[in-house]
Write an enzyme that holds these catalytic residues in place. Structure first.
Site, PDB file in Angstrom:
ATOM      1  N   ILE A   1       9.170   6.722  -3.409  1.00  0.00           N
ATOM      2  CA  ILE A   1       8.550   5.568  -4.064  1.00  0.00           C
ATOM      3  C   ILE A   1       8.096   6.118  -5.404  1.00  0.00           C
ATOM      4  CG2 ILE A   1       6.659   3.913  -4.082  1.00  0.00           C
ATOM      5  CD1 ILE A   1       6.900   3.789  -1.022  1.00  0.00           C
TER       6      ILE A   1
ATOM      7  N   LYS B   1       4.448   7.557   2.651  1.00  0.00           N
ATOM      8  CA  LYS B   1       4.597   7.972   1.265  1.00  0.00           C
ATOM      9  C   LYS B   1       3.633   9.141   1.092  1.00  0.00           C
ATOM     10  CE  LYS B   1       3.871   6.648  -3.566  1.00  0.00           C
ATOM     11  NZ  LYS B   1       3.303   5.639  -4.495  1.00  0.00           N
TER      12      LYS B   1
ATOM     13  N   ARG C   1      -6.222  11.184  -5.262  1.00  0.00           N
ATOM     14  CA  ARG C   1      -6.960   9.954  -5.560  1.00  0.00           C
ATOM     15  C   ARG C   1      -8.007   9.622  -4.502  1.00  0.00           C
ATOM     16  NH1 ARG C   1      -5.200   6.642  -9.640  1.00  0.00           N
ATOM     17  NH2 ARG C   1      -3.178   7.110 -10.555  1.00  0.00           N
TER      18      ARG C   1
ATOM     19  N   THR D   1      -1.028   1.474  -6.528  1.00  0.00           N
ATOM     20  CA  THR D   1      -1.913   2.132  -7.504  1.00  0.00           C
ATOM     21  C   THR D   1      -1.379   1.981  -8.921  1.00  0.00           C
ATOM     22  OG1 THR D   1      -2.417   3.771  -5.807  1.00  0.00           O
ATOM     23  CG2 THR D   1      -3.082   4.297  -8.041  1.00  0.00           C
ATOM     24  N   THR D   2      -0.069   2.162  -9.079  1.00  0.00           N
ATOM     25  CA  THR D   2       0.555   2.088 -10.404  1.00  0.00           C
ATOM     26  C   THR D   2       0.441   0.689 -11.002  1.00  0.00           C
ATOM     27  OG1 THR D   2       2.060   3.866  -9.776  1.00  0.00           O
ATOM     28  CG2 THR D   2       2.733   2.539 -11.652  1.00  0.00           C
TER      29      THR D   2
END
Length: 291
Positions: free
Chosen positions: A206, A164, A140, A46-47
């Site tokens: 993470i 995660k 999200r 996503t980042t």
């Protein structure tokens, strides 16, 4: 799965001013992290603005990171979505030769039932022999994957090796840690809770902020894993305000601003995201200058 214990970072995708991928900055970012203690790298998460990166760009990004890494640290590739058949196809058609594991996000937008989550990840598990790290991020995806569903998947599929967890829900973290199979990894996806999760029996993080402060954040996580709460919290308190700042508007606009201040990459993002506001940029610049 010792290779995914410690500090992983969800790499950004650096852009030039014309919004093309800045591969020179990406190489710089990868080397900076490996040389400063990051244990593994997460690609196209996503980042990385994966929602607005083309398939061709993703393949080039993988290639550049694999070449730059040269086998130094494990690599995890983000492959997920809400079209189960398409995710399975992507896994089967992507060259995973130099990839150590897959990070797969819970289906977004569709809001499946818990059985839907289970069947989705069952199909993904059966599509590959690679280790799979589940990714639960209800902020999200609009739907939480319950701890019970995660534990069920962990017990039923050998290659589902961890999760995660990024719901910023301490109770759910503790349920996972309490009830997980022995070697299953509970990885923090919340930078603000990462130390506490490591101290409670989690396997690390993470991280987003970790790519800007890899030496400091990996030390913090190591302290957590070793039960050194005093040292760990001393570092946590140093980083607390910047963790809040990078998520104040949107991710990755905040972290890209930090990386720009550090001279690693520009703070360009692709629409519908926009750069950090002038006010936020000033706050971040002040933190970086005084850290």
């Amino acid at each position: 799965m010792q290779k995914f214990i410690g500090t992983g970072v969800a790499l950004v995708t650096p852009f030039n001013e014309d919004l093309s991928v800045d591969f020179d900055a990406l190489i710089k970012l990868v080397n900076f992290n490996i040389e400063n203690g990051t244990n593994y790298l997460v690609i196209n998460g996503t980042t990385a603005e994966s929602a607005t990166i083309s398939k061709e760009e993703k393949l080039k990004i993988i290639d550049v990171i694999v070449t730059t890494n040269a086998g130094r640290v494990p690599l995890v590739l983000g492959i997920g979505g809400n079209n189960t058949l398409e995710v399975v196809k992507d896994i089967k058609t992507t060259n995973l030769e130099n990839i150590d594991g897959i990070l797969s996000v819970a289906p977004y937008y569709s809001k499946p039932t818990q059985e839907g989550f289970y069947q989705h990840f069952k199909a993904i598990s059966e599509a590959t022999e690679k280790p799979i790290i589940l990714y639960n991020v209800p902020g999200r995806t609009a739907k939480n994957m319950d701890a019970e569903t995660t534990i069920r998947l962990a017990n039923d599929f050998e290659n589902i090796v961890g999760i995660k967890e990024a719901g910023n829900n301490m109770q759910q973290y503790l349920e996972l840690i309490k009830n997980k199979p022995k070697d299953f990894l509970v990885i923090s996806g919340d930078d603000d809770l990462a130390l506490s999760i490591a101290l409670a029996g989690g396997s690390g993080v993470i991280s987003v902020i970790g790519q800007a402060y890899p030496k400091e954040f990996s030390t913090l996580i190591k302290d957590g894993l070793e039960g050194n709460n005093k040292e760990g919290f001393a570092m946590h308190f140093r980083l607390m305000s910047i963790i809040d700042l990078i998520f104040e508007e949107n991710n990755p606009a905040g972290i890209k601003t930090v990386l720009q201040e550090l001279g690693i990459c520009k703070n360009e993002v692709r629409l519908p995201l926009v750069k950090a506001s002038a006010t936020l940029q000033a706050k971040i610049a002040n933190f970086v200058k005084n850290f």
